[in-house]
Enzyme design. Structure first.
Site, PDB file in Angstrom:
ATOM      1  N   ILE A  15     -14.869   9.900 -47.376  1.00 37.47           N
ATOM      2  CA  ILE A  15     -14.426  10.756 -46.104  1.00 37.47           C
ATOM      3  C   ILE A  15     -15.443  10.750 -45.176  1.00 37.47           C
ATOM      4  CG2 ILE A  15     -13.590  12.801 -45.136  1.00 37.47           C
ATOM      5  CD1 ILE A  15     -12.340  13.598 -47.843  1.00 37.47           C
ATOM      6  N   PHE A  83     -20.316  17.334 -45.989  1.00 41.18           N
ATOM      7  CA  PHE A  83     -19.481  16.668 -46.986  1.00 41.18           C
ATOM      8  C   PHE A  83     -20.338  16.612 -48.072  1.00 41.18           C
ATOM      9  CE2 PHE A  83     -17.740  13.988 -43.319  1.00 41.18           C
ATOM     10  CZ  PHE A  83     -16.563  14.365 -43.239  1.00 41.18           C
ATOM     11  N   SER A 127     -10.869  22.717 -49.053  1.00 46.47           N
ATOM     12  CA  SER A 127      -9.960  22.084 -49.775  1.00 46.47           C
ATOM     13  C   SER A 127      -8.710  23.061 -49.953  1.00 46.47           C
ATOM     14  CB  SER A 127     -10.369  21.676 -51.187  1.00 46.47           C
ATOM     15  OG  SER A 127      -9.343  21.316 -52.202  1.00 46.47           O
ATOM     16  N   ALA A 128      -7.498  22.164 -49.996  1.00 46.09           N
ATOM     17  CA  ALA A 128      -6.434  23.085 -50.414  1.00 46.09           C
ATOM     18  C   ALA A 128      -6.380  23.876 -51.648  1.00 46.09           C
ATOM     19  CB  ALA A 128      -5.161  22.144 -50.255  1.00 46.09           C
ATOM     20  N   TYR A 151     -15.073  23.778 -59.172  1.00 44.91           N
ATOM     21  CA  TYR A 151     -14.925  22.816 -58.182  1.00 44.91           C
ATOM     22  C   TYR A 151     -14.263  23.713 -56.939  1.00 44.91           C
ATOM     23  CZ  TYR A 151     -13.120  19.851 -54.528  1.00 44.91           C
ATOM     24  OH  TYR A 151     -12.733  19.287 -53.437  1.00 44.91           O
ATOM     25  N   LYS A 155     -15.764  25.657 -53.357  1.00 46.68           N
ATOM     26  CA  LYS A 155     -15.269  25.630 -51.955  1.00 46.68           C
ATOM     27  C   LYS A 155     -14.880  27.091 -51.409  1.00 46.68           C
ATOM     28  CE  LYS A 155     -14.908  21.092 -51.327  1.00 46.68           C
ATOM     29  NZ  LYS A 155     -15.962  20.425 -50.456  1.00 46.68           N
ATOM     30  N   TYR A 179      -8.677  20.523 -46.558  1.00 43.43           N
ATOM     31  CA  TYR A 179      -7.863  19.161 -46.743  1.00 43.43           C
ATOM     32  C   TYR A 179      -6.828  19.206 -47.848  1.00 43.43           C
ATOM     33  CZ  TYR A 179     -12.491  17.373 -45.288  1.00 43.43           C
ATOM     34  OH  TYR A 179     -13.723  17.270 -44.683  1.00 43.43           O
ATOM     35  N   ASN A 181      -4.464  16.222 -49.478  1.00 37.74           N
ATOM     36  CA  ASN A 181      -4.692  14.984 -50.621  1.00 37.74           C
ATOM     37  C   ASN A 181      -5.060  13.596 -49.653  1.00 37.74           C
ATOM     38  OD1 ASN A 181      -2.637  16.991 -51.996  1.00 37.74           O
ATOM     39  ND2 ASN A 181      -3.608  15.758 -53.443  1.00 37.74           N
ATOM     40  N   ASN A 200      -9.850  10.299 -60.419  1.00 38.08           N
ATOM     41  CA  ASN A 200      -9.587  11.577 -60.770  1.00 38.08           C
ATOM     42  C   ASN A 200      -8.376  11.570 -59.873  1.00 38.08           C
ATOM     43  OD1 ASN A 200     -11.505  12.995 -62.531  1.00 38.08           O
ATOM     44  ND2 ASN A 200     -12.866  12.178 -60.825  1.00 38.08           N
ATOM     45  N   ASN A 201      -8.268  10.744 -58.484  1.00 35.96           N
ATOM     46  CA  ASN A 201      -6.910  11.005 -57.663  1.00 35.96           C
ATOM     47  C   ASN A 201      -6.145   9.851 -57.720  1.00 35.96           C
ATOM     48  OD1 ASN A 201      -8.675  13.504 -56.582  1.00 35.96           O
ATOM     49  ND2 ASN A 201      -9.598  11.958 -55.315  1.00 35.96           N
ATOM     50  N   GLY A 296      -2.759  23.804 -64.920  1.00 33.97           N
ATOM     51  CA  GLY A 296      -3.381  24.000 -63.769  1.00 33.97           C
ATOM     52  C   GLY A 296      -2.496  23.406 -62.393  1.00 33.97           C
TER      53      GLY A 296
END
Length: 341
Positions: A15, A83, A127-128, A151, A155, A179, A181, A200-201, A296
């Site tokens: 990003i 970031f 992050s959302a 994690y 945030k 954010y 995704n 991971n994404n 989760g």
């Protein structure tokens, strides 16, 4: 208050690089700082190639206060976009102290040093995930926050730290960007997402299957209460996301205090919809298998975006088709990511 020079911590990341490009296009001066633990110096060379602009790049660690102080002595910085931080959910569960130390300390050190000067403008990469397992959709900025992994908690804690800092010292202007995704890549194909390990994404996993680096995609669950049974998420093109940071900086020039905004499209897209869009737009088959749900994971989440549109004058413009096309352009041109250079 005019913001001219912007520090981008973790600027060589996925990003960060896209944000550097959009900042330069908007007329800001950019300073990049990164320890390159999960990024490549090649990425910044590509950013300079795209923008035609030389960018000061400082190899440093924000967990070292002396290095942050040295950076601010050298550069006259008006605002920071933060970031720098570890971001893998699974690793955070296995190594919580690593995440708490790195993510919290880097932010605290940045604010300590910025607090000594007149420029106290911070945009934080949240992050959302701070919405936890909420199933009330869409997720608004007023949705109660919680977190179910280290994690996500980093945030959430950092949001609270910045909120407390502004309350104690109202001269701070803070923008929290949550954010959803991020996916996609710069349309040039020169920069994109380049995970250092198995992704991971979802999107980099799809693109690495497409390019032959991975055998097949694993889809976690097809029995959710969604149209096709797979999880629904709010995918946002990384260029739209980067432009959201430019909009947030412009707003900070008005000295708004503390503000929170979602950055998403406001539309849900299922895992299978994304896979099929990738196949259709790019003409590349994506073999996949359905496996069990991950603990989760929620069935669906997507953003309410009215507040960002109203207060920042920002909204996402890229489509799912844009996202999959630009991802494949990057991955097909760079099958091994930045490692080929």
């Amino acid at each position: 208050m005019k913001i001219k020079k912007v520090l981008v911590s973790g600027g060589a990341g996925y990003i960060g690089t896209h944000t550097c490009i959009e900042l330069i296009a908007a007329g800001f001066e950019v300073v990049c700082a990164d320890n390159f633990c999960n990024s490549s110096p090649v990425a910044m060379e590509r950013v300079e190639q795209i923008t035609g602009t030389a960018i000061p790049v400082h190899r440093m660690d924000f967990c070292r206060l002396d290095e942050v102080e040295a950076l601010f002595r050298e550069e006259a910085i008006d605002a920071a976009i933060h970031f720098a931080g570890h971001k893998a959910v699974g690793e955070s569960v296995a190594k919580p102290l690593k995440y708490y130390e790195n993510n919290l300390l880097s932010l605290i050190n940045l604010c300590k040093v910025m607090g000594k000067g007149k420029a106290r403008n911070v945009v934080f990469s949240s992050s959302a995930t701070v919405y936890g397992l909420s199933d009330k959709l869409p997720l608004t900025e007023e949705t109660p926050t919680s977190a179910y992994n280290p994690y996500g908690r980093t945030k959430l804690y950092i949001e609270e730290i910045l909120k407390d800092l502004h309350a104690a010292e109202p001269g701070w202007n803070v923008s929290i960007l949550r954010y959803f995704n991020p996916v996609g890549a710069h349309p040039s194909g020169l920069i994109g997402e380049d995970p250092s390990d198995i992704p991971n994404n979802l999107m980099p996993y799809i693109s690495q299957v497409a390019v032959g680096r991975l055998e097949k995609l694993r889809i976690f669950g097809n029995d959710y209460d969604t149209p096709d049974g797979t999880g629904v998420r709010d995918f946002i093109h990384v260029v739209d996301l980067a432009r959201g940071h430019v909009a947030a900086l412009r707003k900070l020039e008005e000295e708004p205090g503390y503000m929170v905004h979602n950055l998403g499209t406001g539309k849900g897209c299922s895992v299978l919809e994304l896979v099929h869009a990738f196949e259709r737009v790019n003409g590349v088959p994506i073999p996949y298998e359905i496996v069990g749900r991950r603990p989760g994971d929620v069935a669906a989440n997507y953003a309410a975006t009215d507040k960002a549109r109203r207060e920042l004058g920002w909204e996402a413009t890229h489509t799912i088709e844009d996202m999959v096309r630009d991802t494949w352009h990057w991955q097909s041109e760079n099958p091994k990511g930045y490692a080929e250079d």
